[in-house]
Structure formats: C-alpha cells, structure tokens
Motif scaffolding. Structure first.
Motif, PDB file in Angstrom:
ATOM      1  N   MET A 199     -23.699  54.286  51.926  1.00  0.00           N
ATOM      2  CA  MET A 199     -24.748  55.220  52.325  1.00  0.00           C
ATOM      3  C   MET A 199     -25.805  55.401  51.241  1.00  0.00           C
ATOM      4  SD  MET A 199     -23.887  55.706  55.315  1.00  0.00           S
ATOM      5  CE  MET A 199     -25.208  56.805  55.752  1.00  0.00           C
ATOM      6  N   ALA A 200     -25.451  55.103  50.000  1.00  0.00           N
ATOM      7  CA  ALA A 200     -26.453  55.181  48.927  1.00  0.00           C
ATOM      8  C   ALA A 200     -27.572  54.186  49.137  1.00  0.00           C
ATOM      9  CB  ALA A 200     -25.775  54.954  47.572  1.00  0.00           C
ATOM     10  N   ALA A 201     -27.293  53.089  49.835  1.00  0.00           N
ATOM     11  CA  ALA A 201     -28.319  52.105  50.172  1.00  0.00           C
ATOM     12  C   ALA A 201     -28.906  52.350  51.556  1.00  0.00           C
ATOM     13  CB  ALA A 201     -27.740  50.691  50.094  1.00  0.00           C
ATOM     14  N   VAL A 202     -28.101  52.897  52.464  1.00  0.00           N
ATOM     15  CA  VAL A 202     -28.563  53.097  53.846  1.00  0.00           C
ATOM     16  C   VAL A 202     -29.675  54.143  53.903  1.00  0.00           C
ATOM     17  CG1 VAL A 202     -27.896  53.984  56.112  1.00  0.00           C
ATOM     18  CG2 VAL A 202     -26.438  52.326  54.938  1.00  0.00           C
ATOM     19  N   TRP A 203     -29.511  55.260  53.187  1.00  0.00           N
ATOM     20  CA  TRP A 203     -30.484  56.349  53.307  1.00  0.00           C
ATOM     21  C   TRP A 203     -31.879  55.955  52.838  1.00  0.00           C
ATOM     22  CZ3 TRP A 203     -29.395  59.632  56.722  1.00  0.00           C
ATOM     23  CH2 TRP A 203     -28.111  60.143  56.902  1.00  0.00           C
ATOM     24  N   PRO A 204     -32.061  55.411  51.634  1.00  0.00           N
ATOM     25  CA  PRO A 204     -33.429  55.010  51.258  1.00  0.00           C
ATOM     26  C   PRO A 204     -33.979  53.894  52.127  1.00  0.00           C
ATOM     27  CG  PRO A 204     -31.843  54.310  49.589  1.00  0.00           C
ATOM     28  CD  PRO A 204     -31.122  55.231  50.512  1.00  0.00           C
ATOM     29  N   GLY A 205     -33.116  52.949  52.539  1.00  0.00           N
ATOM     30  CA  GLY A 205     -33.577  51.896  53.438  1.00  0.00           C
ATOM     31  C   GLY A 205     -34.043  52.451  54.765  1.00  0.00           C
ATOM     32  N   MET A 206     -33.323  53.455  55.277  1.00  0.00           N
ATOM     33  CA  MET A 206     -33.717  54.080  56.540  1.00  0.00           C
ATOM     34  C   MET A 206     -35.038  54.825  56.393  1.00  0.00           C
ATOM     35  SD  MET A 206     -31.560  56.825  58.841  1.00  0.00           S
ATOM     36  CE  MET A 206     -30.171  55.682  58.916  1.00  0.00           C
ATOM     37  N   MET A 207     -35.242  55.483  55.260  1.00  0.00           N
ATOM     38  CA  MET A 207     -36.501  56.211  55.052  1.00  0.00           C
ATOM     39  C   MET A 207     -37.679  55.241  54.991  1.00  0.00           C
ATOM     40  SD  MET A 207     -35.712  59.365  55.079  1.00  0.00           S
ATOM     41  CE  MET A 207     -37.231  60.085  54.502  1.00  0.00           C
ATOM     42  N   GLU A 244     -25.436  47.093  44.081  1.00  0.00           N
ATOM     43  CA  GLU A 244     -24.090  46.682  43.677  1.00  0.00           C
ATOM     44  C   GLU A 244     -23.013  47.615  44.209  1.00  0.00           C
ATOM     45  OE1 GLU A 244     -24.105  46.382  39.473  1.00  0.00           O
ATOM     46  OE2 GLU A 244     -25.578  44.747  39.403  1.00  0.00           O
ATOM     47  N   LEU A 245     -23.417  48.605  45.006  1.00  0.00           N
ATOM     48  CA  LEU A 245     -22.472  49.596  45.511  1.00  0.00           C
ATOM     49  C   LEU A 245     -22.391  49.577  47.033  1.00  0.00           C
ATOM     50  CD1 LEU A 245     -23.798  52.513  43.277  1.00  0.00           C
ATOM     51  CD2 LEU A 245     -21.847  51.041  42.780  1.00  0.00           C
ATOM     52  N   VAL A 246     -22.774  48.444  47.623  1.00  0.00           N
ATOM     53  CA  VAL A 246     -22.839  48.367  49.085  1.00  0.00           C
ATOM     54  C   VAL A 246     -21.487  48.644  49.713  1.00  0.00           C
ATOM     55  CG1 VAL A 246     -23.296  46.846  51.035  1.00  0.00           C
ATOM     56  CG2 VAL A 246     -24.804  46.814  49.047  1.00  0.00           C
ATOM     57  N   PHE A 247     -20.418  48.172  49.090  1.00  0.00           N
ATOM     58  CA  PHE A 247     -19.086  48.373  49.651  1.00  0.00           C
ATOM     59  C   PHE A 247     -18.451  49.666  49.139  1.00  0.00           C
ATOM     60  CE2 PHE A 247     -19.762  43.758  49.641  1.00  0.00           C
ATOM     61  CZ  PHE A 247     -19.594  43.504  50.997  1.00  0.00           C
ATOM     62  N   ALA A 248     -18.734  50.041  47.900  1.00  0.00           N
ATOM     63  CA  ALA A 248     -18.148  51.267  47.348  1.00  0.00           C
ATOM     64  C   ALA A 248     -18.819  52.516  47.912  1.00  0.00           C
ATOM     65  CB  ALA A 248     -18.254  51.261  45.827  1.00  0.00           C
ATOM     66  N   ALA A 249     -20.129  52.473  48.061  1.00  0.00           N
ATOM     67  CA  ALA A 249     -20.876  53.631  48.570  1.00  0.00           C
ATOM     68  C   ALA A 249     -22.044  53.131  49.406  1.00  0.00           C
ATOM     69  CB  ALA A 249     -21.369  54.500  47.417  1.00  0.00           C
ATOM     70  N   ASP A 272     -24.654  59.999  44.297  1.00  0.00           N
ATOM     71  CA  ASP A 272     -24.772  58.582  43.966  1.00  0.00           C
ATOM     72  C   ASP A 272     -23.801  58.202  42.861  1.00  0.00           C
ATOM     73  OD1 ASP A 272     -25.858  59.665  41.684  1.00  0.00           O
ATOM     74  OD2 ASP A 272     -27.875  58.876  41.995  1.00  0.00           O
ATOM     75  N   GLU A 273     -24.026  57.031  42.250  1.00  0.00           N
ATOM     76  CA  GLU A 273     -23.104  56.512  41.242  1.00  0.00           C
ATOM     77  C   GLU A 273     -23.098  57.323  39.956  1.00  0.00           C
ATOM     78  OE1 GLU A 273     -27.049  54.647  40.324  1.00  0.00           O
ATOM     79  OE2 GLU A 273     -25.897  55.195  42.106  1.00  0.00           O
ATOM     80  N   LEU A 274     -24.106  58.188  39.772  1.00  0.00           N
ATOM     81  CA  LEU A 274     -24.158  59.046  38.586  1.00  0.00           C
ATOM     82  C   LEU A 274     -23.923  60.507  38.922  1.00  0.00           C
ATOM     83  CD1 LEU A 274     -27.187  57.490  36.646  1.00  0.00           C
ATOM     84  CD2 LEU A 274     -24.742  57.116  36.267  1.00  0.00           C
TER      85      LEU A 274
END
Length: 294
Positions: free
Chosen positions: A258-266, A251-256, A64-66
């Motif tokens: 998948m960081a949003a896709v994975w928790p949303g999919m779960m 805030e990272l939808v375009f930069a990363a 992720d971002e960190l």
C-alpha cells in the motif's frame, strides 16, 4: 465563460466530478498542517518503532518504512506535485501562447525561426534530456544545493523549457486561421494596432485550444515530476512528492504494497481528472457551439 459555456461545462459530468475531486485533493493538501496537528504526528520525523503499521484511527492509511504517517505524506506530497504541475503548465502556456502569436503575426523569417526551434525541441528526446538537466549539480553552478525552493523551481524551469512547444504550435495554427477571417482583416484595415487585434480578436478564440492543451499539460507535468523524483533527480527527501514516495516504496512492494499503491493511485486520479477537465473546457469554450445553437 458565458452562461451557455457554463451550461455546457456542467453538462459534462466527468469534468464536473473531476473538478470536485481536484478541489478536494487541493483543499486537503492546504489543510495538511491542521490534519497533522489533529492526528498528532509529524510527517517528516521517522519513528522506527511504528514501521509498517496497518491502517488505524491513529494512522488512517498506515505508516511507511520509517514509521511516518502515509496519509500526511500523501497530503504534503500533493502540495508539491500539484504546485509543480500547475505552475509549470502555466509557465508553458504563457511562453507557448506568446511564441505562437508572435510567429503568426510577424510570419516570414520570425515564424520560420521560431517554428524550427520548436521542431528542434520536439525532435529531441525530452525525458533523457530532462534527466541529464536534473542531474546537474547546482553547487557547481554556484547555486544552492539542498534548498527545497530550489528543487521546486528547478523542476518547473526544466519542464517549462520543453513544455511550451505544444501550446506554441496550437496557438500559431489557430492564430493564422483567425487572422485570415473577415473580422480580423477588417480590424487591421481600420488601423487597429497589432496588440489590439491579437488581444481583442485572436486571443479570445484561442482560449479553448490553449486551455485544453494547458490542462493536459498539468497531467503530463505531474507524470514527468513523478518520473524524475522516482529516479532520484526530482524533489528530494525529506520533502515528499508522489514520485519520491513511489521511489521509496519500490523495494517494499511485497512487504508493504500500500505504500506504493496510494501515491500511484493519487497520480493516476489526478492525471485522469485533468484530462476530463480539459475535455469539458474544450466543449464549453468552443465558439462554434453557440453558432450551431443559434
């Protein structure tokens, strides 16, 4: 469940697949420390030199971002989200069933008072009220702030306060119908106590309705917890939940992405799975199915 009930449930293929899916998610969440040790990563410690790494054998879903491992944070987040969903749904079911049976048995002023309370809670906008209650600073109430257990207990309590209403109305309506049937009236006429009538004759026939409502409540609770955490009012970092993982990734939808896709999919898979299980249990626990076959 009886043998026939199990057969009906196993015949509901979507429900069976959903059970295996949730079992896999729960088992993986319980094994998260072992998986973290095998991968050699700490999901709570930032590593800015590994920010936004792509999927690799070292980080199966990337970072992720960190620089924290996404897979491990998803698994630890599953612990939180599933625990909140199951505990809050169970507490709501117990409260709702007790309120519904009490209203149905005593009737009159007790029934009217309890149902008006339920109507009042239904009329209130639950999400804004949940947000207001979640935003209350516990330190001003003399309670600990920042404790992980307190965040979990607070969210469960807040959701359960509003979550019992649906179960209560379902339990009351079903109990009133059951108490009018001949076998329930016969038990009362023979001198059976109110507790025995409710436990032996009413409660078993409520199982299907309460179970279905409770399984659907699990999905709704997970969504509510995700919303509160997304707004920064639920489970607080560094403890991950699927909701605050989405909040961190907004805030990272375009930069990363998948960081949003994975928790949303779960969240999506878990909510859909609980609904399928509820449908399967409704068919399996329906007492009329055995009567029709007989």
């Amino acid at each position: 469940m009886t043998g026939r009930a199990w057969q009906r449930f196993l015949g509901h293929h979507a429900a069976v697949a959903s059970v295996f899916l949730l079992a896999l998610i729960a088992a993986s969440a319980l094994a998260a420390p072992l998986i973290a040790a095998a991968l050699g990563h700490d999901p709570f410690t930032p590593d800015l030199f590994k920010r936004f790494e792509a999927a690799s054998p070292a980080h199966p879903l990337g970072t992720d971002e960190l620089g924290r491992d996404l897979l491990l944070r998803l698994l630890y987040g599953a612990r939180v989200s599933l625990a909140v969903g199951l505990v809050a749904a169970l507490v709501s079911a117990v409260i709702g069933t007790a309120v519904g049976l009490t209203a149905a048995w005593f009737g009159g002023a007790v029934d009217a008072a309890l149902m008006r309370l339920a109507d009042g809670l239904i009329a209130l906008p639950s999400l804004p009220l949940l947000i207001v209650l979640a935003a209350v600073d516990p330190a001003r109430l003399g309670l600990p702030r920042g404790a992980m257990w307190f965040d979990l207990a607070r969210i469960v309590l807040i959701i359960a306060v509003f979550g019992w209403v649906k179960v209560a109305r379902i339990a009351r309506a079903s109990a009133l119908s059951i108490l009018r049937r001949d076998y329930a009236r016969a038990a009362v006429a023979l001198g059976a106590s109110g507790g025995r009538v409710l436990w032996r004759h009413v409660a078993p026939n409520l199982a299907a309705h309460v179970t279905v409502a409770s399984t659907q409540t699990v999905g709704a609770v997970i969504l509510l917890e995700s919303v509160l955490s997304f707004l920064g009012l639920g489970i607080q970092p560094p403890l991950p939940s699927w909701g605050n993982m989405l909040a961190s990734a907004q805030e990272l939808v375009f930069a990363a992405p998948m960081a949003a896709v994975w928790p949303g999919m779960m969240i999506f898979l878990t909510v859909v799975a609980t609904n399928f299980i509820g449908d399967g249990l409704a068919d399996a626990l329906d007492p009329r199915a055995d009567i029709v076959k007989a």
